[in-house]
Enzyme design. Structure first.
Site: not given
Ligand code: PGA
Length: 250
Positions: A9-11, A96, A98, A168, A174, A213, A234-235
């Site tokens: 998930n590159w956001k 998600h 966010e 999640e 993050g 994470s 994500g990251g």
């Molecule tokens: P993260 O993000 O791996 O950076 O914690 C995961 C996500 O939001 O899908």
């Protein structure tokens, strides 16, 4: 029996041209290492067409990170499921945390978007997860079950491949804080049990991902949990080698 699914998930990271450079590095390595997992990348909508064309139906699938609940019409700035599908996306991340936080997406919105995804043959990756306060208050399971039930309502699925759930925990996204493998695995089992009640014909085959994470150093332990069938990353998905390391740990 469930093929693991490793979904990046590159956001809101990387430009379309940076994305193509990234693919130039990633695709040959993915073919070389040939992990025992399906690999998917959730990218900004502006990137989908070029990345899907470059990935060319090979081992990397391209996902959208959101879609409109509407199919067409006067909705400035919105992107429909049909547009995403035609651009080459096969999956779409929905709900998600966010988006729930930044765009006030509630359970009803998430449900409408899951329905929209299904109308356009996009596989929804439905995100659920509790906040830190909810976990501390002993509400984690109740919150996750409420979000799951609201997202799916009484929708029917004829094939387990038509649905992916991502657990999640909001406090792990993050932050560098990861749920313990046993806590994450326990929640994945709670989700599986709920699916067995509502979607008995497909529940055993639906893939449940953990997100928050996940990185090369902790992926193997998380992915070893019985009901965790992959990750939403994500990251660590921004670096080709990290994403590959996670995929090969699956
Ligand atoms: P993260 O993000 O791996 O950076 O914690 C995961 C996500 O939001 O899908």
């Amino acid at each position: 029996m469930r093929t693991p699914l490793i979904a990046g998930n590159w956001k809101m990271h990387k430009t379309p041209s940076e994305a193509l450079t990234w693919l130039g590095d990633f695709l040959p390595k993915l073919s070389d290492q040939n992990p025992n997992a399906d690999v998917l990348l959730g990218v900004p909508a502006t990137h989908i067409a070029a990345m899907a064309a470059r990935a060319g139906g090979g081992p990397l699938g391209i996902a959208a990170q959101d879609l409109s609940a509407f199919d067409e019409g006067a909705h400035t700035g919105e992107i429909s499921g049909a547009m995403l599908r035609d651009a080459g996306a096969t999956h779409v991340i929905i709900g998600h945390s966010e988006r729930r936080a930044d765009h006030h997406e509630d359970d009803a919105t998430v449900h409408a978007k899951v329905a929209a995804a299904r109308r356009h043959q996009l596989v929804p990756i439905v995100c659920v997860g509790e906040s830190e306060e909810e976990r501390d208050a002993g509400q984690a399971e109740a919150v996750v079950l409420r979000q799951l039930e609201a997202a799916l309502g009484d929708m029917a699925f004829s094939d387990a491949g038509q649905l992916v759930i991502a657990y999640e925990p909001v406090w792990a996204i993050g932050t560098g804080r990861t749920a313990t493998a046993s806590d994450a695995g326990a929640m994945a089992s709670v989700i599986r049990d709920a699916l067995k009640r509502t979607l008995p014909a497909v529940a055993d085959g639906v893939r449940i991902l953990y997100g928050g994470s996940m990185k090369p150093g902790n992926a193997a332990e998380l992915l070893a949990q019985e009901d965790i069938d992959g990750g939403l990353i994500g990251g660590a998905s921004l670096q080709t080698d990290d994403l590959l390391a996670i995929a090969t740990a699956a």
